[in-house]
Design a protein around this motif. Sequence first.
Motif, PDB file in Angstrom:
ATOM      1  N   HIS A 159       0.842  -1.189   0.055  1.00 59.25           N
ATOM      2  CA  HIS A 159      -0.102  -0.021   0.106  1.00 59.25           C
ATOM      3  C   HIS A 159       0.997   1.154   0.039  1.00 59.25           C
ATOM      4  CE1 HIS A 159      -2.974   2.915   0.755  1.00 59.25           C
ATOM      5  NE2 HIS A 159      -2.655   3.089   2.336  1.00 59.25           N
ATOM      6  N   ILE A 160       1.768   1.231   0.706  1.00 57.19           N
ATOM      7  CA  ILE A 160       2.801   2.325   0.945  1.00 57.19           C
ATOM      8  C   ILE A 160       3.646   2.789  -0.428  1.00 57.19           C
ATOM      9  CG2 ILE A 160       4.846   3.485   2.078  1.00 57.19           C
ATOM     10  CD1 ILE A 160       3.543   1.896   4.675  1.00 57.19           C
ATOM     11  N   HIS A 161       4.039   1.575  -1.094  1.00 58.60           N
ATOM     12  CA  HIS A 161       4.949   1.771  -2.155  1.00 58.60           C
ATOM     13  C   HIS A 161       4.014   1.905  -3.406  1.00 58.60           C
ATOM     14  CE1 HIS A 161       8.499  -0.828  -0.527  1.00 58.60           C
ATOM     15  NE2 HIS A 161       8.559   0.398   0.027  1.00 58.60           N
ATOM     16  N   SER A 162       2.696   1.477  -3.340  1.00 58.78           N
ATOM     17  CA  SER A 162       1.871   1.768  -4.444  1.00 58.78           C
ATOM     18  C   SER A 162       1.598   3.084  -4.672  1.00 58.78           C
ATOM     19  CB  SER A 162       0.706   0.856  -4.292  1.00 58.78           C
ATOM     20  OG  SER A 162      -0.244   1.501  -3.254  1.00 58.78           O
ATOM     21  N   GLY A 163       1.620   4.108  -3.766  1.00 57.70           N
ATOM     22  CA  GLY A 163       1.828   5.661  -4.053  1.00 57.70           C
ATOM     23  C   GLY A 163       2.696   5.972  -4.576  1.00 57.70           C
ATOM     24  N   VAL A 164       3.172   7.278  -3.975  1.00 63.84           N
ATOM     25  CA  VAL A 164       4.344   8.072  -4.607  1.00 63.84           C
ATOM     26  C   VAL A 164       5.817   7.906  -3.731  1.00 63.84           C
ATOM     27  CG1 VAL A 164       2.964   9.844  -5.513  1.00 63.84           C
ATOM     28  CG2 VAL A 164       3.660  10.259  -3.148  1.00 63.84           C
ATOM     29  N   ALA A 165       5.608   6.985  -2.526  1.00 62.55           N
ATOM     30  CA  ALA A 165       6.551   6.969  -1.506  1.00 62.55           C
ATOM     31  C   ALA A 165       7.929   6.682  -2.182  1.00 62.55           C
ATOM     32  CB  ALA A 165       6.293   5.759  -0.519  1.00 62.55           C
ATOM     33  N   LEU A 166       7.950   5.759  -3.193  1.00 72.02           N
ATOM     34  CA  LEU A 166       9.442   5.500  -3.569  1.00 72.02           C
ATOM     35  C   LEU A 166       9.984   6.333  -4.552  1.00 72.02           C
ATOM     36  CD1 LEU A 166       8.629   1.797  -4.515  1.00 72.02           C
ATOM     37  CD2 LEU A 166       9.956   2.750  -2.340  1.00 72.02           C
ATOM     38  N   VAL A 214      -4.797   5.399  11.012  1.00 71.84           N
ATOM     39  CA  VAL A 214      -4.153   6.939  11.032  1.00 71.84           C
ATOM     40  C   VAL A 214      -3.367   7.072   9.896  1.00 71.84           C
ATOM     41  CG1 VAL A 214      -2.872   8.494  12.417  1.00 71.84           C
ATOM     42  CG2 VAL A 214      -4.442   6.741  13.596  1.00 71.84           C
ATOM     43  N   ALA A 215      -3.880   8.011   8.815  1.00 71.92           N
ATOM     44  CA  ALA A 215      -2.823   8.398   7.911  1.00 71.92           C
ATOM     45  C   ALA A 215      -1.782   9.012   8.168  1.00 71.92           C
ATOM     46  CB  ALA A 215      -3.569   9.642   7.040  1.00 71.92           C
ATOM     47  N   ARG A 216      -0.660   9.029   7.275  1.00 73.43           N
ATOM     48  CA  ARG A 216       0.637   9.367   7.630  1.00 73.43           C
ATOM     49  C   ARG A 216       1.125  10.395   6.817  1.00 73.43           C
ATOM     50  NH1 ARG A 216      -0.732   5.636  10.855  1.00 73.43           N
ATOM     51  NH2 ARG A 216       0.746   4.073  11.749  1.00 73.43           N
ATOM     52  N   VAL A 217       2.017  11.296   7.093  1.00 74.23           N
ATOM     53  CA  VAL A 217       2.811  12.081   6.290  1.00 74.23           C
ATOM     54  C   VAL A 217       4.193  11.427   6.318  1.00 74.23           C
ATOM     55  CG1 VAL A 217       3.818  14.292   6.218  1.00 74.23           C
ATOM     56  CG2 VAL A 217       1.319  14.343   6.818  1.00 74.23           C
ATOM     57  N   GLY A 218       4.669  11.506   5.209  1.00 73.55           N
ATOM     58  CA  GLY A 218       6.214  10.776   4.900  1.00 73.55           C
ATOM     59  C   GLY A 218       6.841  11.782   4.049  1.00 73.55           C
ATOM     60  N   MET A 219       8.331  11.582   4.721  1.00 72.04           N
ATOM     61  CA  MET A 219       9.107  12.473   4.025  1.00 72.04           C
ATOM     62  C   MET A 219      10.382  11.576   3.609  1.00 72.04           C
ATOM     63  SD  MET A 219      10.363  15.569   3.218  1.00 72.04           S
ATOM     64  CE  MET A 219      11.784  16.285   2.684  1.00 72.04           C
ATOM     65  N   PRO A 220      10.637  11.466   2.477  1.00 72.18           N
ATOM     66  CA  PRO A 220      11.656  10.560   1.907  1.00 72.18           C
ATOM     67  C   PRO A 220      13.246  10.975   2.458  1.00 72.18           C
ATOM     68  CG  PRO A 220      11.057  11.772  -0.032  1.00 72.18           C
ATOM     69  CD  PRO A 220      10.099  12.043   1.274  1.00 72.18           C
ATOM     70  N   ILE A 221      13.967  10.293   2.780  1.00 74.18           N
ATOM     71  CA  ILE A 221      15.248  10.301   3.301  1.00 74.18           C
ATOM     72  C   ILE A 221      16.370   9.834   2.331  1.00 74.18           C
ATOM     73  CG2 ILE A 221      17.201   9.749   5.014  1.00 74.18           C
ATOM     74  CD1 ILE A 221      14.628   9.165   6.975  1.00 74.18           C
ATOM     75  N   ARG A 222      17.045  10.928   1.671  1.00 74.34           N
ATOM     76  CA  ARG A 222      17.759  10.278   0.293  1.00 74.34           C
ATOM     77  C   ARG A 222      19.194  10.899   0.804  1.00 74.34           C
ATOM     78  NH1 ARG A 222      14.962   8.545  -3.844  1.00 74.34           N
ATOM     79  NH2 ARG A 222      12.628   8.585  -3.844  1.00 74.34           N
ATOM     80  N   TYR A 223      19.939  10.044  -0.016  1.00 75.63           N
ATOM     81  CA  TYR A 223      21.510  10.765  -0.213  1.00 75.63           C
ATOM     82  C   TYR A 223      21.570  10.702  -1.512  1.00 75.63           C
ATOM     83  CZ  TYR A 223      26.306  11.290  -0.265  1.00 75.63           C
ATOM     84  OH  TYR A 223      27.618  11.645  -0.219  1.00 75.63           O
ATOM     85  N   ASP A 224      21.786  11.693  -2.241  1.00 71.25           N
ATOM     86  CA  ASP A 224      21.814  12.105  -3.864  1.00 71.25           C
ATOM     87  C   ASP A 224      20.582  11.523  -4.282  1.00 71.25           C
ATOM     88  OD1 ASP A 224      24.317  12.944  -4.172  1.00 71.25           O
ATOM     89  OD2 ASP A 224      25.402  11.122  -3.961  1.00 71.25           O
ATOM     90  N   GLU A 225      20.383  10.338  -5.235  1.00 66.99           N
ATOM     91  CA  GLU A 225      19.539   9.903  -5.467  1.00 66.99           C
ATOM     92  C   GLU A 225      18.859   8.616  -5.113  1.00 66.99           C
ATOM     93  OE1 GLU A 225      17.082  11.451  -7.802  1.00 66.99           O
ATOM     94  OE2 GLU A 225      18.281  12.912  -7.359  1.00 66.99           O
ATOM     95  N   THR A 226      19.562   8.070  -3.723  1.00 68.28           N
ATOM     96  CA  THR A 226      19.409   7.031  -3.323  1.00 68.28           C
ATOM     97  C   THR A 226      18.617   7.012  -2.274  1.00 68.28           C
ATOM     98  OG1 THR A 226      21.724   6.049  -3.838  1.00 68.28           O
ATOM     99  CG2 THR A 226      20.651   4.978  -2.213  1.00 68.28           C
TER     100      THR A 226
END
Length: 116
Positions: A59-66, A84-96
């Motif tokens: 479910h999480i991966h099917s949205g925009v998370a990745l 409970v819905a979640r607000v997510g923030m991706p943690i990236r280093y460069d594009e990883t």
Amino acid sequence: MALELQRLVDSLGARLGRSVAIDDPNIRLLAHNSHTGDFDDARLESIMRRSVSPELVGHIHSGVALTARDLFTVPSRPDLGLDVARVGMPIRYDETLLGFLWLPVPSAVLRRSRWG
């Protein structure tokens, strides 16, 4: 590194007065603070097992998370324990993608956004 993540989560949670968690890209729990506010079975499962069901990961991966580069929302899915819905923030280093920072969306915010 685990100690630094835990300090970051504890500090951010205290500053915001909110529950905060950090997961790896496969939604395995890396750090969380003490519980504040709304919680659901997904949070409990994540804390107790340090992971969630494959269906919830899907479910999480099917949205925009990745592919997200900024804040995004994961809608609730009570059938998967995500009340409970979640607000997510991706943690990236460069594009990883290294993981995600999560904040639960308080029920009051959801009520205001629906009616307001």
